[in-house]
Design an enzyme around this catalytic site. Structure first.
Site, PDB file in Angstrom:
ATOM      1  CB  SER A 140     -11.078   3.182  19.646  1.00  0.00           C
ATOM      2  OG  SER A 140     -10.127   4.234  19.615  1.00  0.00           O
ATOM      3  CE1 TYR A 153      -8.773   0.869  23.980  1.00  0.00           C
ATOM      4  CE2 TYR A 153      -8.086   2.352  22.226  1.00  0.00           C
ATOM      5  CZ  TYR A 153      -9.043   1.913  23.113  1.00  0.00           C
ATOM      6  OH  TYR A 153     -10.276   2.533  23.147  1.00  0.00           O
TER       7      TYR A 153
END
Length: 241
Positions: A140, A153
């Protein structure tokens, strides 16, 4: 091609694209019923698919799934390591259970799935001249920059990027290419509602193109990385943002 987290979102899209381009796709996730529905849709469209239950946080489940794949459809040439989870809170609010939940799937799970696949690929490479294997880790842009409220995250996806580089370095000699895709904001069922909120609309307005991405915006980079012609792309971290 084995796709983890294939029951929804990006994993579902990756599976459809690979199947449409001729791969026999193994759909892996915890929600087996969703996978069976997707398998039926892929087959109805003329593709080939197989569904297998897989919880990437369970070491025994990984081994069992890889064994089942080998027995049912044959060896794995492509792994799309897509399973991922997130939580939303300040770092001061992260509990050990939150940490284990995020890192257990995004880092530990991704690592041991890749390890299991790579072990089989390496064994084949030792017996097959010019063997070609492809592993694509789905990271990501949050692994490249820190974003508020999802620091945990971000940390996990940063680990995935270094994991990708380590795997590329060690497994490249066997003809296995390991690369990472870093998607930006992509509209999927898990976050679709957010883009309709005032906060979501403000975020969209800050983006250069004033829109979030769609799952199909990742098709071309995925197909590039799994292609036979991509043998010289190894250890790359590619933003689709």
């Amino acid at each position: 091609a084995l796709v983890t987290g294939a029951s929804s979102g990006l994993g579902e899209r990756f599976a459809r694209v690979l199947a449409a381009n001729g791969a026999l796709v193994v759909l892996a996730a915890r929600r087996l019923e969703r996978l069976k529905e997707l398998r039926a849709q892929i087959e109805a469209a003329g593709g080939a698919a197989h569904a297998v239950a897989l919880d990437v946080t369970d070491q025994d489940a990984i081994a069992a799934a890889i064994d089942e794949v080998g027995a049912s459809v044959g060896p794995i040439d492509i792994l799309v390591n897509n399973s991922g989870v997130s939580t939303q809170q300040r770092l001061t609010e992260v509990a050990p259970t939150d940490f284990d939940y995020v890192f257990g799937t995004n880092v530990r799970g991704a690592f041991f799935v890749a390890q299991a696949v790579a072990r089989q690929m390496i064994a084949r490479a030792k017996e097959t001249p010019n063997f070609s294997g492809r592993i694509v880790n789905i990271a990501s842009v949050a692994g490249l920059r820190v974003l508020p409220q999802i620091g945990l995250y971000c940390m996990s996806k940063a680990a995935v990027l270094h994991m990708t580089r380590s795997q590329a370095l060690e497994w490249g000699r066997y003809g296995i290419n390991v690369n990472a895709i870093c998607p930006g904001y992509i509209d999927t069922e898990i976050n679709h509602h957010h883009w309709q909120t005032e906060q979501g609309k403000k975020l969209i307005d800050m983006l250069p193109r004033k829109r979030v991405g769609q799952p199909q915006d990742l098709d071309s980079v995925l197909m590039m990385l799994v292609a036979n012609q991509s043998h010289f792309i190894n250890g790359a971290v590619i933003q689709a943002d």
